[in-house]
Design a protein around this motif. Structure first.
Motif, PDB file in Angstrom:
ATOM      1  N   SER A  11       0.884  -1.020  -0.208  1.00 49.47           N
ATOM      2  CA  SER A  11       0.237   0.024   0.006  1.00 49.47           C
ATOM      3  C   SER A  11       0.923   1.203  -0.031  1.00 49.47           C
ATOM      4  O   SER A  11       1.983   1.342   0.412  1.00 49.47           O
ATOM      5  CB  SER A  11      -0.892   0.148   1.168  1.00 49.47           C
ATOM      6  OG  SER A  11      -1.341   1.438   1.523  1.00 49.47           O
ATOM      7  N   ASN A  12       0.411   2.403  -0.584  1.00 47.52           N
ATOM      8  CA  ASN A  12       1.078   3.498  -0.544  1.00 47.52           C
ATOM      9  C   ASN A  12       0.466   4.638   0.313  1.00 47.52           C
ATOM     10  O   ASN A  12       0.194   5.758  -0.310  1.00 47.52           O
ATOM     11  CB  ASN A  12       1.438   4.098  -1.999  1.00 47.52           C
ATOM     12  CG  ASN A  12       0.108   4.524  -2.801  1.00 47.52           C
ATOM     13  OD1 ASN A  12      -0.906   3.860  -2.367  1.00 47.52           O
ATOM     14  ND2 ASN A  12       0.435   5.126  -3.925  1.00 47.52           N
ATOM     15  N   LYS A  30       3.772  11.729   2.704  1.00 42.38           N
ATOM     16  CA  LYS A  30       3.573  12.068   4.048  1.00 42.38           C
ATOM     17  C   LYS A  30       5.096  12.080   4.584  1.00 42.38           C
ATOM     18  O   LYS A  30       5.966  11.255   4.181  1.00 42.38           O
ATOM     19  CB  LYS A  30       2.831  10.994   4.617  1.00 42.38           C
ATOM     20  CG  LYS A  30       1.346  10.718   4.085  1.00 42.38           C
ATOM     21  CD  LYS A  30       0.550  12.020   4.534  1.00 42.38           C
ATOM     22  CE  LYS A  30      -0.932  11.858   3.931  1.00 42.38           C
ATOM     23  NZ  LYS A  30      -1.596  13.186   4.046  1.00 42.38           N
ATOM     24  N   VAL A  31       5.035  13.037   5.763  1.00 40.67           N
ATOM     25  CA  VAL A  31       6.363  13.248   6.441  1.00 40.67           C
ATOM     26  C   VAL A  31       6.180  12.646   7.746  1.00 40.67           C
ATOM     27  O   VAL A  31       5.145  13.072   8.403  1.00 40.67           O
ATOM     28  CB  VAL A  31       6.917  14.676   6.090  1.00 40.67           C
ATOM     29  CG1 VAL A  31       8.211  14.759   7.309  1.00 40.67           C
ATOM     30  CG2 VAL A  31       6.876  15.247   4.749  1.00 40.67           C
ATOM     31  N   ALA A  32       6.885  11.661   8.268  1.00 37.19           N
ATOM     32  CA  ALA A  32       6.714  11.003   9.599  1.00 37.19           C
ATOM     33  C   ALA A  32       8.032  11.223  10.235  1.00 37.19           C
ATOM     34  O   ALA A  32       9.004  11.206   9.982  1.00 37.19           O
ATOM     35  CB  ALA A  32       6.334   9.559   9.465  1.00 37.19           C
ATOM     36  N   GLY A  63       5.615   4.901   0.865  1.00 33.49           N
ATOM     37  CA  GLY A  63       6.045   5.995  -0.041  1.00 33.49           C
ATOM     38  C   GLY A  63       6.255   7.196   0.918  1.00 33.49           C
ATOM     39  O   GLY A  63       6.334   8.509   0.491  1.00 33.49           O
ATOM     40  N   GLY A  64       6.527   7.020   2.375  1.00 32.83           N
ATOM     41  CA  GLY A  64       6.613   8.517   3.000  1.00 32.83           C
ATOM     42  C   GLY A  64       8.180   8.627   3.334  1.00 32.83           C
ATOM     43  O   GLY A  64       8.981   7.744   2.979  1.00 32.83           O
ATOM     44  N   THR A  65       8.242   9.781   3.611  1.00 32.22           N
ATOM     45  CA  THR A  65       9.579  10.409   4.123  1.00 32.22           C
ATOM     46  C   THR A  65       9.852  10.130   5.614  1.00 32.22           C
ATOM     47  O   THR A  65       8.694  10.509   6.393  1.00 32.22           O
ATOM     48  CB  THR A  65       9.814  11.861   3.790  1.00 32.22           C
ATOM     49  OG1 THR A  65       9.916  12.162   2.425  1.00 32.22           O
ATOM     50  CG2 THR A  65      11.183  12.339   4.611  1.00 32.22           C
ATOM     51  N   VAL A  66      10.768   9.470   5.984  1.00 31.07           N
ATOM     52  CA  VAL A  66      10.661   9.066   7.298  1.00 31.07           C
ATOM     53  C   VAL A  66      12.044   9.753   8.309  1.00 31.07           C
ATOM     54  O   VAL A  66      13.110   9.494   7.711  1.00 31.07           O
ATOM     55  CB  VAL A  66      10.636   7.702   7.649  1.00 31.07           C
ATOM     56  CG1 VAL A  66      10.565   7.175   9.112  1.00 31.07           C
ATOM     57  CG2 VAL A  66       9.673   7.055   6.992  1.00 31.07           C
ATOM     58  N   TYR A  67      11.771  10.219   9.264  1.00 31.37           N
ATOM     59  CA  TYR A  67      12.878  10.821  10.208  1.00 31.37           C
ATOM     60  C   TYR A  67      12.991   9.742  11.131  1.00 31.37           C
ATOM     61  O   TYR A  67      11.781   9.640  11.958  1.00 31.37           O
ATOM     62  CB  TYR A  67      12.569  12.248  10.570  1.00 31.37           C
ATOM     63  CG  TYR A  67      13.054  13.271   9.561  1.00 31.37           C
ATOM     64  CD1 TYR A  67      13.981  13.773   9.304  1.00 31.37           C
ATOM     65  CD2 TYR A  67      11.874  13.695   8.647  1.00 31.37           C
ATOM     66  CE1 TYR A  67      13.941  14.793   8.375  1.00 31.37           C
ATOM     67  CE2 TYR A  67      11.878  14.614   7.699  1.00 31.37           C
ATOM     68  CZ  TYR A  67      13.171  15.205   7.586  1.00 31.37           C
ATOM     69  OH  TYR A  67      13.037  16.149   6.487  1.00 31.37           O
ATOM     70  N   ILE A  68      14.158   8.896  11.450  1.00 37.59           N
ATOM     71  CA  ILE A  68      14.124   8.207  12.717  1.00 37.59           C
ATOM     72  C   ILE A  68      14.801   8.835  13.596  1.00 37.59           C
ATOM     73  O   ILE A  68      16.097   9.462  13.460  1.00 37.59           O
ATOM     74  CB  ILE A  68      14.412   6.811  12.084  1.00 37.59           C
ATOM     75  CG1 ILE A  68      15.875   6.730  11.515  1.00 37.59           C
ATOM     76  CG2 ILE A  68      13.378   6.185  11.312  1.00 37.59           C
ATOM     77  CD1 ILE A  68      16.363   5.353  11.549  1.00 37.59           C
ATOM     78  N   SER A 124      11.930  19.238   4.665  1.00 38.17           N
ATOM     79  CA  SER A 124      10.451  18.842   4.449  1.00 38.17           C
ATOM     80  C   SER A 124       9.444  19.797   4.317  1.00 38.17           C
ATOM     81  O   SER A 124       8.308  19.897   3.835  1.00 38.17           O
ATOM     82  CB  SER A 124      10.074  17.547   5.156  1.00 38.17           C
ATOM     83  OG  SER A 124      11.026  16.614   5.036  1.00 38.17           O
ATOM     84  N   GLY A 125       9.596  20.800   5.502  1.00 36.60           N
ATOM     85  CA  GLY A 125       8.467  21.787   5.347  1.00 36.60           C
ATOM     86  C   GLY A 125       7.374  21.594   6.126  1.00 36.60           C
ATOM     87  O   GLY A 125       6.455  22.388   6.275  1.00 36.60           O
TER      88      GLY A 125
END
Length: 85
Positions: A2-3, A8-10, A31-36, A79-80
């Motif tokens: 699934s996308n 999305k930014v997480a 499909g998200g941008t992830v900051y861990i 990411s804004g």
């Protein structure tokens, strides 16, 4: 796959291991941008490299207001916005 997280930014705290790492992987696969984040820079760097996609590792201790300010400033610059925490 699934996308559901497309565009999305997480931020996933504790994303360098365990449930946080699996969660970050699923968001990236969707499909998200992830900051861990995590407290150990080496573990954060390795975890970010382990996940394909747009994954950014940031050393941050969630108990530290200064670290959180630095994290969210980085998210804002790159990411804004933030959609998922």
């Amino acid at each position: 796959m699934s996308n559901a997280f497309h565009n999305k930014v997480a931020v996933v705290t504790g994303g360098s291991a365990g449930i946080g790492h699996v969660t970050a992987r699923k968001i990236a696969e969707g499909g998200g941008t992830v900051y861990i984040t995590g407290r150990d820079q080496g573990a954060v760097t390795a975890a970010a490299a382990d996940i394909p996609g747009d994954v950014i590792g940031v050393r941050a201790d969630s108990r530290s207001a200064d670290d959180l300010d630095r994290l969210f400033a980085q998210v804002e610059r790159r990411s804004g916005r933030l959609d998922v925490l």
